[in-house]
Every structure is written in C-alpha cells, then in structure tokens.
Scaffold this motif. Structure first.
Motif, PDB file in Angstrom:
ATOM      1  N   ASP A 171     -24.403   1.100 -79.772  1.00 21.31           N
ATOM      2  CA  ASP A 171     -25.514   2.398 -78.402  1.00 21.31           C
ATOM      3  C   ASP A 171     -25.477   1.436 -77.361  1.00 21.31           C
ATOM      4  N   GLN A 220     -25.098   4.193 -73.568  1.00 20.18           N
ATOM      5  CA  GLN A 220     -25.967   5.398 -72.992  1.00 20.18           C
ATOM      6  C   GLN A 220     -25.183   5.407 -72.314  1.00 20.18           C
ATOM      7  N   SER A 278     -21.039   6.026 -78.341  1.00 22.56           N
ATOM      8  CA  SER A 278     -21.073   5.374 -79.251  1.00 22.56           C
ATOM      9  C   SER A 278     -21.903   5.926 -80.534  1.00 22.56           C
ATOM     10  N   ASN A 308     -24.730   6.384 -82.001  1.00 21.62           N
ATOM     11  CA  ASN A 308     -25.772   6.383 -81.644  1.00 21.62           C
ATOM     12  C   ASN A 308     -26.593   5.933 -82.525  1.00 21.62           C
ATOM     13  N   LYS A 309     -26.657   4.636 -83.114  1.00 21.09           N
ATOM     14  CA  LYS A 309     -27.063   3.539 -83.710  1.00 21.09           C
ATOM     15  C   LYS A 309     -27.698   2.472 -83.482  1.00 21.09           C
ATOM     16  N   PRO A 310     -29.106   2.295 -82.360  1.00 20.58           N
ATOM     17  CA  PRO A 310     -29.539   1.551 -82.016  1.00 20.58           C
ATOM     18  C   PRO A 310     -29.995   0.569 -82.774  1.00 20.58           C
ATOM     19  N   THR A 320     -31.805  -0.955 -74.398  1.00 20.76           N
ATOM     20  CA  THR A 320     -31.077  -0.173 -76.394  1.00 20.76           C
ATOM     21  C   THR A 320     -32.748  -0.266 -76.512  1.00 20.76           C
ATOM     22  N   ARG A 358     -35.146   2.484 -74.640  1.00 27.08           N
ATOM     23  CA  ARG A 358     -34.720   3.388 -75.442  1.00 27.08           C
ATOM     24  C   ARG A 358     -35.727   3.770 -76.425  1.00 27.08           C
TER      25      ARG A 358
END
Length: 171
Positions: A55, A57, A61, A63-65, A111, A114
């Motif tokens: 993760d 921005q 990535s 996109n798995k915070p 993170t 977000r």
C-alpha cells in the motif's frame, strides 16, 4: 524489487522482496556478531518496504492497506527488539534506526489516513516527525535527513487539517 515496482509490476516485486527477506534471514545467522545489527536493520527496512509494496498511494502497489499494516507491525517489532543503539562509533546504525522508524511511522500514518483512521494516523505522523528530529540531531547537515523531516511535518499538517485541527496544523 524496486525496479519491478517502478515498472508497474507490484506482484512480481513482492515475490522478489520475499526472496530478499529470505536471504536476510540466512545472512543474520551467518554473519559475525559485530555485523548482525546491520543485517537486522536491513531486514527491518525490507519488512517496511514490503508494507509499502502492499500500500503506497504515489507508486504502484497491491492496494492492500490492511496487509501493509501487518508488514509495518513486523518491521516495528524488529526495530523495537534492536533498540536505537549507542551513539558512538555505531552512529550510522543509530541514524539508520531512526530513519527506518520515521519512514515506517510516516507510511503507516498515510495508510491509516487512507483507511479513514485519521485519529490513529495523527499519532503515527507525530512519531514520524519525532524520529526525523532525532535523526536530524545525529546528522544536522544531511539534506536527505532534513528533507525527510520536512516531508513528515507536511504530512502531519495535512492529517491535522483533516481532523480538523488547523491551529495545530499551522504549528
């Protein structure tokens, strides 16, 4: 791994980063005692980067915070285990320890922000600034260290504005 991520191949970069972690595990037991701290610091930095690969921005990535937060926690646990170290002839290791912690806290704050955890994000952002200040005391003429402090302070300001706490953000 960084090159693969820059080429917008985050899945492949995570596989290569896992190989790096495996090699660091082997190295930590193979190197002489006086070099183990340096290997462990690199291991903590790699765990942190693995979180970023899950993760971030500003770059590709997975996109798995939530997974990123788990990797950040692993890095923090190792850093806590190592401790800052003595500020003597190992000053570079101490500086690196503060720098990794600052990056870790800063990334975790972003993170969490977000994920709409602004209140939790503030604490990590404040820790990031504190660690950058400690690093700046160790290396007051290092522009990379000072740039890091400015970036973390700016991120903290944005988080404070989103709370909203504009007075604190201005400080």
């Amino acid at each position: 791994a960084l090159g693969l991520r820059a080429d917008k191949k985050p899945e492949e970069s995570v596989k290569v980063m896992q190989q790096a972690l495996d090699l660091l595990d082997q190295a930590a037991t193979a190197v002489p005692t006086n070099q183990q701290r340096a290997v462990r610091l690199n291991q903590a930095a790699t765990l942190f980067r693995m979180g970023q690969f899950h993760d971030t921005q500003s770059v590709p990535s997975l996109n798995k915070p939530e997974v990123a937060l788990e990797w950040f926690a692993k890095s923090e646990a190792l850093l806590d285990q190592l401790g800052a170290g003595a500020v003597t002839d190992a000053q570079a290791n101490t500086l690196q320890w503060h720098q990794i912690r600052a990056s870790l806290f800063g990334a975790r704050a972003l993170t969490k922000a977000r994920l709409n955890g602004i209140r939790d994000a503030r604490g990590d952002a404040e820790k990031a600034v504190q660690e950058r200040r400690l690093a700046a005391q160790l290396a007051p003429n290092n522009t990379a260290v000072l740039d890091g402090l400015i970036s973390e302070a700016a991120n903290l300001g944005v988080i404070l504005l989103r709370q909203p706490d504009p007075e604190a953000a201005l400080k």
